[in-house]
Design a protein around this motif. Structure first.
Motif, PDB file in Angstrom:
ATOM      1  N   GLN A 198     112.680  -7.651  -4.630  1.00 39.60           N
ATOM      2  CA  GLN A 198     113.461  -7.577  -3.400  1.00 39.60           C
ATOM      3  C   GLN A 198     112.702  -8.218  -2.236  1.00 39.60           C
ATOM      4  O   GLN A 198     111.473  -8.318  -2.240  1.00 39.60           O
ATOM      5  N   PHE A 199     113.469  -8.677  -1.242  1.00 38.55           N
ATOM      6  CA  PHE A 199     112.898  -9.355  -0.084  1.00 38.55           C
ATOM      7  C   PHE A 199     112.142  -8.370   0.798  1.00 38.55           C
ATOM      8  O   PHE A 199     112.641  -7.298   1.135  1.00 38.55           O
ATOM      9  N   VAL A 200     110.936  -8.770   1.180  1.00 45.42           N
ATOM     10  CA  VAL A 200     110.121  -8.003   2.127  1.00 45.42           C
ATOM     11  C   VAL A 200     109.731  -8.949   3.260  1.00 45.42           C
ATOM     12  O   VAL A 200     109.093  -9.973   3.014  1.00 45.42           O
ATOM     13  N   PRO A 201     110.126  -8.657   4.498  1.00 42.90           N
ATOM     14  CA  PRO A 201     109.779  -9.561   5.607  1.00 42.90           C
ATOM     15  C   PRO A 201     108.272  -9.714   5.759  1.00 42.90           C
ATOM     16  O   PRO A 201     107.505  -8.789   5.466  1.00 42.90           O
ATOM     17  N   ALA A 202     107.849 -10.871   6.214  1.00 44.97           N
ATOM     18  CA  ALA A 202     106.420 -11.132   6.419  1.00 44.97           C
ATOM     19  C   ALA A 202     105.828 -10.152   7.424  1.00 44.97           C
ATOM     20  O   ALA A 202     104.688  -9.705   7.279  1.00 44.97           O
TER      21      ALA A 202
END
Length: 398
Positions: free
Chosen positions: A375-379
């Motif tokens: 899943q996408f994890v913001p920087a």
């Protein structure tokens, strides 16, 4: 192969769905059928064409000056006829338009699983934006799979009782579309702005069209004119085709020497214009995602946003719809290089260019044909309490 129906009808849906449709067509696991309601007729067709796509089924529901109820009911009727005949294993809808609501309801009525792309966005206020906030809340109740762009969107869904195992955080496919479109346009799409690359003035890209802003359109027009009065500034306005918008804005901005008005641009040309712009002032939902992705400070015309991550990250700022607030915020950025650089260099919270890949893999996983995607994890993680406070404080100032 899994048969899936992709329902779209507006330009923003076409932009954000286009990378997904292209990926589904290239994936041997899927056989997609693209269904257009035609809610945005000309702008929809131009956008799909830019991505090399055409609908397989076109309902052609649009008629002049239709009400929201008429758009929704005609879409429901047309989709109902399609789903009687089309053998499909899932219905994909996007975002929060009348087409989205009709697609989700029709899928539910025909007992076809609904997959909601760009799920979980919430302003927390039912009438702002209208009708989008109501549409997306309703769609969530009948969706089997929720593809949320950010962890904050996931948190919104969990608060509403949506099961955790039906939510996948993908990032926003608009970032994928923007990367694909980058540098593909050969020109700006309008003779009126073909001189932009040789114009040394700072360019402010401005627009306004949302229904909840209609009462304040004269104030917004006044703000655009005041911004254009700043030294070495040129304001470019792709003017929405809605006659309500044009009738309200044109009397104040139509003859300003530093304002250039153009008709709505194709997506490729608009992407080129966004890259050329120094500042974006808009009530467009896409601008709140695309501006930060391009490093463009973005002033959001409104008192509340469903995209509070950008506000917390510092890439966007809510400025209301009154002349004073808009002009003050714009002039600060135009006059203060430090304030401008802080916004221009803030971290984009919306994606890493892999949202399409995660979306397709999440759909395959739903059918049991693929492992669960990462899943996408913001920087830079966005604190959810800060995001909620940003929404609440902005609305309280309205």
């Amino acid at each position: 192969m899994r048969s899936v129906a992709v329902v779209l009808g507006t330009r923003p849906e076409a932009i954000k769905f286009a990378p997904v449709i292209r990926a589904l067509k290239d994936d041997p696991r899927f056989a997609p059928t693209v269904i257009s309601t035609g809610q945005h007729r000309q702008m929809l067709d131009e956008t799909l064409e830019a991505f090399g796509l055409r609908p397989d089924i076109d309902l052609e529901i649009m008629a002049p000056r239709q009400t929201l109820s008429q758009v929704t009911s005609r879409s429901l009727q047309g989709l109902g006829e399609v789903f009687k005949e089309l053998r499909t294993e899932a219905v994909l809808v996007h975002g929060d338009t009348a087409t989205t609501l009709a697609g989700a309801l029709s899928g539910f009525h025909h007992q076809i699983p609904v997959i909601h792309v760009e799920a979980g966005l919430r302003s927390g206020h039912l009438n702002s934006p209208f009708p989008e906030e109501g549409n997306r809340r309703l769609v969530a109740q009948v969706s089997a799979l929720h593809l949320a762009p950010t962890p904050g969107n996931r948190a919104n869904l969990l608060r509403e009782g949506i099961a955790d195992d039906t939510i996948v955080v993908t990032g926003n496919t608009v970032i994928d579309a923007l990367r694909w479109a980058s540098d593909r346009a050969q020109d700006y799409g309008s003779d009126a702005i073909e001189d932009l690359d040789s114009d040394n003035r700072r360019v402010v890209l401005a627009s306004a069209h949302r229904r909840e802003a209609w009462p304040d359109l004269p104030q917004i027009a006044e703000a655009f004119a005041s911004i254009a009065d700043e030294p070495d500034v040129r304001v470019v306005i792709p003017l929405h085709r809605n006659p309500v918008v044009r009738d309200a804005l044109l009397p104040r901005i139509g003859n300003h020497p530093n304002i250039t008005i153009v008709d709505p641009l194709s997506y490729l040309c608009f992407s080129k214009l966004m890259r050329r712009a120094d500042l974006i002032v808009s009530d467009s939902s896409g601008a709140q995602e695309e501006g930060p992705a391009l490093g463009k400070p973005t002033l959001v015309l409104g008192s509340v946003t469903e995209r509070s991550e950008a506000v917390v990250a510092g890439t966007a700022r809510l400025v209301g719809t009154k002349t004073g607030g808009i002009v003050q915020a714009a002039c600060e950025l135009l006059r203060d290089p430090g304030a401008y650089d802080r916004m221009a260099n803030a971290t984009n919270p919306y994606g890493d260019g892999r949202a399409t890949e995660r979306t397709v893999d999440a759909i395959a996983h739903y059918f049991g044909d693929s492992p669960a995607p990462d899943q996408f994890v913001p920087a830079t993680p966005i604190d959810e309490l800060s995001a909620e406070l940003a929404r609440t404080a902005a609305f309280a100032r309205a």
